[in-house]
Each structure stands twice: as C-alpha cells, then as structure tokens.
Design a protein around this motif. Structure first.
Motif, PDB file in Angstrom:
ATOM      1  N   ALA A  26     -79.876  -1.850  35.381  1.00 53.93           N
ATOM      2  CA  ALA A  26     -80.600  -0.428  35.191  1.00 53.93           C
ATOM      3  C   ALA A  26     -79.595   0.492  35.066  1.00 53.93           C
ATOM      4  N   GLY A  27     -79.531   1.084  32.951  1.00 53.46           N
ATOM      5  CA  GLY A  27     -78.129   2.163  33.783  1.00 53.46           C
ATOM      6  C   GLY A  27     -77.103   1.379  32.683  1.00 53.46           C
ATOM      7  N   HIS A  28     -77.097   0.445  33.027  1.00 58.64           N
ATOM      8  CA  HIS A  28     -75.858  -0.222  32.667  1.00 58.64           C
ATOM      9  C   HIS A  28     -76.225  -1.134  30.933  1.00 58.64           C
ATOM     10  N   THR A  29     -74.955  -1.244  29.936  1.00 59.40           N
ATOM     11  CA  THR A  29     -74.856  -1.766  29.031  1.00 59.40           C
ATOM     12  C   THR A  29     -74.093  -3.057  29.729  1.00 59.40           C
ATOM     13  N   VAL A  30     -74.296  -4.384  28.904  1.00 61.68           N
ATOM     14  CA  VAL A  30     -73.845  -4.662  28.120  1.00 61.68           C
ATOM     15  C   VAL A  30     -73.462  -6.295  27.244  1.00 61.68           C
ATOM     16  N   ALA A  31     -72.325  -6.317  27.073  1.00 63.70           N
ATOM     17  CA  ALA A  31     -71.704  -6.685  25.489  1.00 63.70           C
ATOM     18  C   ALA A  31     -71.808  -7.874  26.230  1.00 63.70           C
ATOM     19  N   LEU A  32     -72.496  -9.048  24.133  1.00 68.44           N
ATOM     20  CA  LEU A  32     -72.725 -10.208  23.777  1.00 68.44           C
ATOM     21  C   LEU A  32     -71.341  -9.279  22.586  1.00 68.44           C
ATOM     22  N   LEU A  33     -70.394 -10.636  22.642  1.00 70.96           N
ATOM     23  CA  LEU A  33     -69.311 -11.056  21.967  1.00 70.96           C
ATOM     24  C   LEU A  33     -69.659 -12.187  20.984  1.00 70.96           C
ATOM     25  N   GLY A  34     -69.149 -12.676  20.365  1.00 68.33           N
ATOM     26  CA  GLY A  34     -68.737 -13.932  19.137  1.00 68.33           C
ATOM     27  C   GLY A  34     -68.759 -13.926  17.737  1.00 68.33           C
ATOM     28  N   PRO A  35     -68.502 -15.507  17.210  1.00 71.61           N
ATOM     29  CA  PRO A  35     -68.454 -15.234  15.733  1.00 71.61           C
ATOM     30  C   PRO A  35     -69.214 -15.599  15.248  1.00 71.61           C
ATOM     31  N   SER A  36     -70.232 -15.229  14.226  1.00 75.73           N
ATOM     32  CA  SER A  36     -71.489 -15.214  13.230  1.00 75.73           C
ATOM     33  C   SER A  36     -72.019 -16.971  13.840  1.00 75.73           C
ATOM     34  N   GLY A  37     -72.789 -16.837  14.145  1.00 76.82           N
ATOM     35  CA  GLY A  37     -73.446 -18.102  14.285  1.00 76.82           C
ATOM     36  C   GLY A  37     -73.351 -18.670  15.817  1.00 76.82           C
ATOM     37  N   SER A  38     -73.240 -17.239  16.206  1.00 71.00           N
ATOM     38  CA  SER A  38     -73.086 -18.143  18.433  1.00 71.00           C
ATOM     39  C   SER A  38     -73.990 -18.202  18.613  1.00 71.00           C
ATOM     40  N   GLY A  39     -74.887 -17.207  18.191  1.00 68.88           N
ATOM     41  CA  GLY A  39     -76.716 -17.387  18.695  1.00 68.88           C
ATOM     42  C   GLY A  39     -76.425 -16.484  19.596  1.00 68.88           C
ATOM     43  N   SER A  41     -77.487 -12.562  18.309  1.00 68.40           N
ATOM     44  CA  SER A  41     -79.052 -12.269  17.902  1.00 68.40           C
ATOM     45  C   SER A  41     -79.694 -13.277  18.243  1.00 68.40           C
ATOM     46  N   THR A  42     -79.792 -14.595  18.249  1.00 64.56           N
ATOM     47  CA  THR A  42     -81.233 -15.453  18.757  1.00 64.56           C
ATOM     48  C   THR A  42     -80.969 -15.363  20.242  1.00 64.56           C
ATOM     49  N   LEU A  43     -80.611 -15.280  20.775  1.00 70.89           N
ATOM     50  CA  LEU A  43     -80.721 -14.406  22.396  1.00 70.89           C
ATOM     51  C   LEU A  43     -81.596 -13.260  22.813  1.00 70.89           C
ATOM     52  N   LEU A  44     -80.485 -12.020  22.152  1.00 69.56           N
ATOM     53  CA  LEU A  44     -81.575 -10.837  21.736  1.00 69.56           C
ATOM     54  C   LEU A  44     -83.136 -11.681  21.678  1.00 69.56           C
ATOM     55  N   LYS A  45     -83.187 -11.798  20.962  1.00 68.76           N
ATOM     56  CA  LYS A  45     -84.685 -12.216  20.588  1.00 68.76           C
ATOM     57  C   LYS A  45     -86.007 -12.860  21.631  1.00 68.76           C
ATOM     58  N   ALA A 181     -80.661   7.659  30.434  1.00 67.48           N
ATOM     59  CA  ALA A 181     -82.389   6.874  30.688  1.00 67.48           C
ATOM     60  C   ALA A 181     -82.156   5.829  31.664  1.00 67.48           C
ATOM     61  N   GLY A 182     -81.838   5.516  31.876  1.00 66.06           N
ATOM     62  CA  GLY A 182     -80.898   4.864  33.661  1.00 66.06           C
ATOM     63  C   GLY A 182     -81.503   3.502  32.913  1.00 66.06           C
ATOM     64  N   MET A 183     -82.025   2.964  31.684  1.00 60.79           N
ATOM     65  CA  MET A 183     -81.884   1.633  31.279  1.00 60.79           C
ATOM     66  C   MET A 183     -81.063   0.628  31.373  1.00 60.79           C
ATOM     67  N   ALA A 184     -81.244  -0.314  31.532  1.00 63.06           N
ATOM     68  CA  ALA A 184     -80.706  -1.988  31.105  1.00 63.06           C
ATOM     69  C   ALA A 184     -80.389  -1.918  28.988  1.00 63.06           C
ATOM     70  N   ALA A 185     -80.010  -2.134  29.318  1.00 62.41           N
ATOM     71  CA  ALA A 185     -79.224  -2.142  27.704  1.00 62.41           C
ATOM     72  C   ALA A 185     -78.102  -3.513  27.276  1.00 62.41           C
ATOM     73  N   ILE A 186     -78.512  -3.761  25.853  1.00 62.65           N
ATOM     74  CA  ILE A 186     -77.654  -5.098  25.598  1.00 62.65           C
ATOM     75  C   ILE A 186     -77.226  -4.771  24.296  1.00 62.65           C
ATOM     76  N   LEU A 187     -76.052  -5.059  24.099  1.00 61.19           N
ATOM     77  CA  LEU A 187     -75.476  -4.639  23.038  1.00 61.19           C
ATOM     78  C   LEU A 187     -74.931  -5.881  22.703  1.00 61.19           C
ATOM     79  N   VAL A 188     -75.120  -6.763  21.530  1.00 56.45           N
ATOM     80  CA  VAL A 188     -74.014  -7.560  20.509  1.00 56.45           C
ATOM     81  C   VAL A 188     -73.535  -7.095  19.381  1.00 56.45           C
ATOM     82  N   THR A 189     -72.187  -7.043  19.454  1.00 59.34           N
ATOM     83  CA  THR A 189     -71.503  -6.846  18.072  1.00 59.34           C
ATOM     84  C   THR A 189     -70.293  -7.820  18.080  1.00 59.34           C
ATOM     85  N   HIS A 190     -69.722  -7.518  17.266  1.00 56.95           N
ATOM     86  CA  HIS A 190     -68.141  -8.427  17.462  1.00 56.95           C
ATOM     87  C   HIS A 190     -66.743  -8.073  17.010  1.00 56.95           C
ATOM     88  N   ASP A 191     -66.671  -6.543  17.781  1.00 56.43           N
ATOM     89  CA  ASP A 191     -66.049  -5.596  17.870  1.00 56.43           C
ATOM     90  C   ASP A 191     -65.964  -5.468  18.993  1.00 56.43           C
TER      91      ASP A 191
END
Length: 214
Positions: A26-39, A41-45, A181-191
């Motif tokens: 809670a309150g933390h952001t974890v970033a997921l990086l990887g090339p297009s097609g690596s999965g 956005s699918t993991l986020l879904k 806000a104290g929520m858990a967040a996942i950020l999908v990005t290539h940057d």
C-alpha cells in the motif's frame, strides 16, 4: 497489499507469462518495463480482472480475487488516451464513478469540485474536457480515478502522449498522489527514467519472467 502468485499465460502457443510473482505494498508504486509484446499490458489486465490466467492467482489483502469480476475489485485503470467522456464537462467526468456507485449527483459533484480544486483545476470544472491541455486532461483522469478511493491504481503508459517537460512534471505529481492516497499502484512503461521517477521498485519482463531492476 496486492500480490500476483505464479501467473501463467500462453499466447500463440508460447509462454507469455511464465510463473510471474509480484508484490505491491500500500502506498507504493511498482514499475513493469519491457519491450512491446512482452506481456506487460496483459499482466495489468490480469490484475484488473479483464483477463484470466491459465494458472496462478491474484490476491489483495489476503483474499484471492482471481475470479472476482473487474467491477467488484475496487481497482482503477488509467490508459494513455485518458478515456475521458467528451460529452461531459470536467466536473461530471470526475464525478462519474461516484454516480455509478449510486452517490447522489449533487453530492458527487460537490466532491468532484473539491478534488478538482486540490488538483488546481477548480476553475475548469464546467469546461469541456477537449478544451483542456494534455496535462490538464491527465490530471482530470487522475482525479476521476482517485475520487472513488480505489484499492489499487493500474497505469498503462499514462504519459506517452505528452511532451517531455509535461511528463516530468506529472510523474512527481502522480507519485505524491499515490503515496498520499495509500494505494498500491502498478505502472507499465517502456521509459526507465519515468519508472525510476515514480516507482520504489522496478521489474523487467522478458520471455515471460520478471527480473528485478532495482
């Protein structure tokens, strides 16, 4: 706390996600990086409940929510196109989620106005969203996501349509709002610069597996 446990999914007969495990406090952001097609956005879904893994589970605060439908998870999603409603003004865009939760429209609008004021957008409450700048529209999208007090925020390339200076400004703003806000967040990005500016942890997704970046 949000957890993914041993997530598996194949795409075109090959492993797209191959035993993915992830924890977001809670309150933390974890970033997921990887090339297009690596999965990414699918993991986020899968986290959102839009897709179902072939194997593995999604947990929130000790509860298995793998089979819980999206509208009952209490998560908010933000995409790069903002997904604002052009026929509604700014205030009603922000109030929309509350109205869907059967909050009386007058109260929903009052709460939306208060949040817009905190975001520096109070004067634009009755403007049409398409008259706002890209950065202002993104703030409206964030306000709409946060007003329902979601348990988790899922961000899929939220700043890719914006110019570099504006991206840098909004990264810090989003990071602070998520922590506040104290929520858990996942950020999908290539940057990677964006990921490091917003997230306490970064993971690379390659050939279906996560590896720690920091």
């Amino acid at each position: 706390m949000l957890e993914l446990r041993d997530i598996h999914l194949r795409w075109d007969r090959r492993p797209l996600l191959d035993g993915v495990n992830l924890r977001v406090d809670a309150g933390h952001t974890v970033a997921l990086l990887g090339p297009s097609g690596s999965g990414k956005s699918t993991l986020l879904k899968i986290v959102a409940g839009i897709e179902t893994p072939e194997r593995g589970s999604v947990w929130f605060d000790g509860e298995d929510i793998t089979r819980t439908p999206p509208h009952r998870r209490g998560f908010a999603l933000m995409f790069q196109d903002f997904a604002l409603f052009p026929h509604l003004d700014v205030r009603d865009n922000v109030a929309f989620g509350l109205v869907e939760q059967r909050v009386p429209r007058r109260e929903a609008r009052e709460r939306a106005q208060a949040l817009l004021t905190r975001f520096g957008l109070g004067a634009h409450a009755q403007a049409r969203v398409w008259t706002l700048s890209g950065g202002e529209q993104q703030r409206v999208a964030l306000a709409r996501a946060l007003i329902t007090q979601p348990r988790a925020l899922l961000l899929d390339e939220p700043f890719s349509a914006l110019d570099a200076a504006l991206r840098e400004q909004l990264r810090a703003e989003f990071r602070d709002r998520i922590a506040e806000a104290g929520m858990a967040a996942i950020l999908v990005t290539h940057d990677e610069a964006e990921a490091r500016a917003m997230a306490q942890q970064g993971w690379g997704l390659h050939e279906g597996k996560l590896r720690s970046l920091w």
